[in-house]
Design a protein around this motif. Structure first.
Motif, PDB file in Angstrom:
ATOM      1  N   GLU A   6     -24.891   8.440 -14.692  1.00  0.00           N
ATOM      2  CA  GLU A   6     -25.768   7.430 -14.441  1.00  0.00           C
ATOM      3  C   GLU A   6     -25.871   6.177 -15.296  1.00  0.00           C
ATOM      4  OE1 GLU A   6     -28.248   8.147 -11.629  1.00  0.00           O
ATOM      5  OE2 GLU A   6     -26.380   9.097 -11.111  1.00  0.00           O
ATOM      6  N   GLY A   8     -23.228   4.686 -16.456  1.00  0.00           N
ATOM      7  CA  GLY A   8     -22.094   3.586 -16.233  1.00  0.00           C
ATOM      8  C   GLY A   8     -20.729   4.457 -17.148  1.00  0.00           C
ATOM      9  N   THR A 216     -31.299   3.245 -15.523  1.00  0.00           N
ATOM     10  CA  THR A 216     -30.378   4.391 -15.750  1.00  0.00           C
ATOM     11  C   THR A 216     -30.734   5.225 -17.007  1.00  0.00           C
ATOM     12  OG1 THR A 216     -29.341   2.956 -17.549  1.00  0.00           O
ATOM     13  CG2 THR A 216     -28.409   2.694 -15.439  1.00  0.00           C
ATOM     14  N   ARG A 414     -31.449  -4.454 -11.414  1.00  0.00           N
ATOM     15  CA  ARG A 414     -29.943  -4.681 -11.044  1.00  0.00           C
ATOM     16  C   ARG A 414     -29.575  -3.413 -10.760  1.00  0.00           C
ATOM     17  NH1 ARG A 414     -29.014  -7.125 -15.491  1.00  0.00           N
ATOM     18  NH2 ARG A 414     -29.255  -8.937 -14.564  1.00  0.00           N
ATOM     19  N   SER A 415     -30.195  -2.185 -11.700  1.00  0.00           N
ATOM     20  CA  SER A 415     -29.364  -0.693 -11.603  1.00  0.00           C
ATOM     21  C   SER A 415     -29.923  -0.417 -10.174  1.00  0.00           C
ATOM     22  CB  SER A 415     -30.051  -0.063 -12.696  1.00  0.00           C
ATOM     23  OG  SER A 415     -29.523  -0.732 -13.932  1.00  0.00           O
ATOM     24  N   TYR A 417     -30.747  -1.714  -7.377  1.00  0.00           N
ATOM     25  CA  TYR A 417     -30.007  -2.532  -6.493  1.00  0.00           C
ATOM     26  C   TYR A 417     -28.637  -1.736  -6.249  1.00  0.00           C
ATOM     27  CZ  TYR A 417     -27.442  -5.931  -3.412  1.00  0.00           C
ATOM     28  OH  TYR A 417     -26.898  -6.455  -2.336  1.00  0.00           O
ATOM     29  N   GLN A 418     -28.021  -1.615  -7.654  1.00  0.00           N
ATOM     30  CA  GLN A 418     -26.617  -0.851  -7.255  1.00  0.00           C
ATOM     31  C   GLN A 418     -26.711   0.552  -6.859  1.00  0.00           C
ATOM     32  OE1 GLN A 418     -24.596  -0.892 -11.112  1.00  0.00           O
ATOM     33  NE2 GLN A 418     -23.003   0.732 -10.401  1.00  0.00           N
ATOM     34  N   ILE A 419     -27.801   1.261  -7.089  1.00  0.00           N
ATOM     35  CA  ILE A 419     -28.169   2.667  -6.557  1.00  0.00           C
ATOM     36  C   ILE A 419     -28.007   2.606  -5.018  1.00  0.00           C
ATOM     37  CG2 ILE A 419     -29.727   4.486  -6.560  1.00  0.00           C
ATOM     38  CD1 ILE A 419     -29.854   4.044  -9.704  1.00  0.00           C
ATOM     39  N   GLN A 421     -27.074   0.357  -3.197  1.00  0.00           N
ATOM     40  CA  GLN A 421     -25.764  -0.018  -2.469  1.00  0.00           C
ATOM     41  C   GLN A 421     -24.859   1.269  -2.425  1.00  0.00           C
ATOM     42  OE1 GLN A 421     -24.493  -3.407  -5.047  1.00  0.00           O
ATOM     43  NE2 GLN A 421     -24.640  -4.537  -3.094  1.00  0.00           N
ATOM     44  N   GLU A 422     -24.981   2.001  -3.442  1.00  0.00           N
ATOM     45  CA  GLU A 422     -23.919   3.164  -3.544  1.00  0.00           C
ATOM     46  C   GLU A 422     -24.549   4.286  -2.456  1.00  0.00           C
ATOM     47  OE1 GLU A 422     -24.191   4.565  -7.329  1.00  0.00           O
ATOM     48  OE2 GLU A 422     -23.157   2.885  -8.243  1.00  0.00           O
ATOM     49  N   GLU A 427     -21.027   6.285  -1.358  1.00  0.00           N
ATOM     50  CA  GLU A 427     -20.433   6.305  -2.675  1.00  0.00           C
ATOM     51  C   GLU A 427     -21.185   7.465  -3.267  1.00  0.00           C
ATOM     52  OE1 GLU A 427     -18.894   3.722  -6.486  1.00  0.00           O
ATOM     53  OE2 GLU A 427     -19.747   2.761  -4.716  1.00  0.00           O
ATOM     54  N   ARG A 428     -22.508   7.334  -3.186  1.00  0.00           N
ATOM     55  CA  ARG A 428     -23.465   8.328  -3.881  1.00  0.00           C
ATOM     56  C   ARG A 428     -23.853   9.147  -2.895  1.00  0.00           C
ATOM     57  NH1 ARG A 428     -27.146   8.189  -8.661  1.00  0.00           N
ATOM     58  NH2 ARG A 428     -26.018   6.015  -9.182  1.00  0.00           N
TER      59      ARG A 428
END
Length: 524
Positions: A6, A8, A216, A414-415, A417-419, A421-422, A427-428
């Motif tokens: 989580e 990275g 994270t 930022r984190s 948003y990435q989650i 998207q995944e 992807e997640r």
């Protein structure tokens, strides 16, 4: 196939012994510096963690009934959820409170409500945690006043107020006053409890809400510990000795389904905090070096789709918290992604902890993962990433200065948003939501909050104001205002005002009048 943690980090398919790993320096013994293996020598081998179930909804009477049910089912500590108006220091009849009374927690407007909330609950025998921040001092004093009415001395009261307003500016938003004034009030609480409530945990420095917002594991502990440093600095600047208040500090973290990294996160957090307290603040009392924490399983990972799957998630998350060495634990109910938990769901959540404590062997030995190649490697990685983020906070001038620049908030967003998207790209994988879905969900009847609660609370407030000694209230609030304008501890006149039946909103508004309210720079 690539696997990332989580935070990275790239997982190795196979872990080998760490080069130069020094168990004496990195691990130590359980209950000894640097506390990687836990803050107590025996951990759970003699008694389990405190099973503290978080509950509160509707009226004080309804929440009181739920607390009695939890105690009857074996809960060892209560944890109070307050509704949004109470969290923001507004009375239930305030215009801004309309539509929110009793929705996400219990409505507490005065000592009358607090008296009902803890009716027939022996406050010298239970430990109570209250998730309240900006008005934390108000709810703590109401609790003390109710205990006094029960004949329970303040010295016997045990529990925690969250009282962590810095994370509100970062991730949650239930702040009232500007940061400087908030820190002053928190220092007043530290001093008051040192004198009046010696067994009370004065703050629960929280990473949970940052994690729920998308942080994270490395960000969660970095920003939480940075906030902790800011609180300690404020208390020391107010004239308190570090070893006078530091033993009563506690922390609050999330437990995710990513079990290995969560265990590593808890171990790394203990190690970092012990060094900070020893090296920066010169703490001598071993209890000042201990990072003691409460854990709640990850509400953000629960799904409204196929909610029964949440039972599995919560069991894994609870296991991660226990293997990571938590001091107390709340396990979420499987239906919380839909509504407030039903009685059956709340009971199952508690039973999950009881199965872990009494049917598994994880309490048979201290720190079962000690020496694990993967966990020791992850602990080092999480620690290094967290320290790097803490150094960045320091470059801004500390947690408050970084908050005012939006640093922590931007990093977490930022984190998050990435989650997102995944999850959208699968992807997640989220079982039952974006993969392994079913065509039709089974019907579920959630717990409904009575819509008449707001009217009931408004009527109670009208009755309170009509039947109290208004002159005594005005005099006490004037004394509070004077203390807030000067340097006297605000909690003593605040307690007198609450005893005279001043309301939560009236006390909070008195401080708003003196200190103002915080308006984030990005709102202009």
């Amino acid at each position: 196939m690539s696997h990332r943690s989580e935070s990275g980090f790239e997982f190795d398919p196979v872990y080998e012994p760490l080069d130069g790993f020094d168990p004496a320096a990195k691990l130590g013994e359980p209950g000894q510096f640097p506390y990687t293996r836990g803050v107590y020598p025996t951990m759970y081998t003699q008694r389990p963690w405190t099973m503290r179930q978080y509950a509160g909804f509707g009226t004080a009477a309804e929440s009181n009934q739920r607390y009695h049910q939890l105690i009857d089912h074996g809960t060892m500590g209560l944890s109070v959820a307050f509704d949004l108006p109470t969290q923001m220091g507004y009375d239930s009849d305030a215009t801004i409170a309309h539509g929110e009374v009793g929705k996400v927690g219990v409505a507490i407007d005065s000592i009358d409500d607090m008296r009902v909330l803890f009716d027939k609950i022996p406050l010298d025998q239970v430990s109570t945690s209250m998730t309240i921040n900006a008005p934390g001092s108000v709810l703590l004093l109401l609790y003390q006043l109710v205990a006094e009415e029960q004949g329970v001395s303040a010295g016997k009261l045990t529990g925690t107020i969250q009282n962590d307003v810095l994370k509100e500016y970062i991730a949650r938003g239930t702040y009232i006053y500007p940061p400087k004034e908030s820190l002053r009030l928190i220092s007043d609480i530290f001093a008051y409890c040192q004198s009046e409530l010696p067994k009370w945990n004065t703050i629960s420095i929280s990473g949970y809400h940052m994690a729920e917002a998308g942080a994270t594991p490395a960000q969660e502990i970095a920003f939480t510990l940075a906030n902790g440093i800011e609180y300690v600095r404020a208390a020391v600047a107010s004239g308190l000795e570090v070893d006078e208040f530091a033993p009563r500090l506690s922390f609050f973290f999330v437990a995710r389904t990513t079990l290995l990294e969560e265990v590593a996160k808890f171990r790394a957090a203990r190690r970092i905090w012990s060094r900070v307290m020893r090296d920066e603040f010169g703490a001598k009392n071993p209890k000042s070096l201990m990072l003691r924490f409460h854990t709640q399983t990850a509400g953000v990972q629960l799904t409204a789709q196929q909610p029964e799957v949440n039972l599995v998630r919560v069991a894994i998350q609870g296991l991660a918290a226990v293997l990571g060495g938590t001091q107390s634990l709340h396990t979420n109910s499987y239906d919380e992604a839909i509504a407030l938990p039903t009685e059956k769901a709340a009971r199952l959540a508690l039973r999950t902890q009881q199965v872990l404590a009494y049917e598994t062997d994880i309490t048979a030995t201290v720190d079962p993962f000690a020496g694990s190649y993967v966990v020791e490697s992850l602990t080092d990685e999480v620690e290094a990433a967290a320290v790097e983020l803490m150094d960045q906070v320091e470059e801004y001038g500390g947690a408050v200065a970084a908050i005012e620049k939006g640093f922590q908030k931007q990093e977490i967003e930022r984190s998050a948003y990435q989650i997102a998207q995944e999850i959208d790209s699968v992807e997640r994988v989220v079982v039952g939501m974006n993969k392994f879905k079913i065509a039709e969900e089974e019907p579920y009847e959630p717990l409904r909050v009575d819509p008449t609660i707001e009217a009931q609370q408004t009527a109670r407030l009208a009755d309170l104001r009509a039947n109290r000694d208004q002159a005594a209230v005005d005099k006490a609030l004037a004394a509070l205002k004077k203390a807030a304008q000067g340097n006297d501890n605000c909690l003593y006149p605040m307690k007198a005002a609450l005893k005279a039946r001043a309301t939560v909103g009236e006390v909070s508004n008195t401080l708003r009048e003196v200190w103002g309210v915080y308006v984030p720079a990005d709102t202009f």
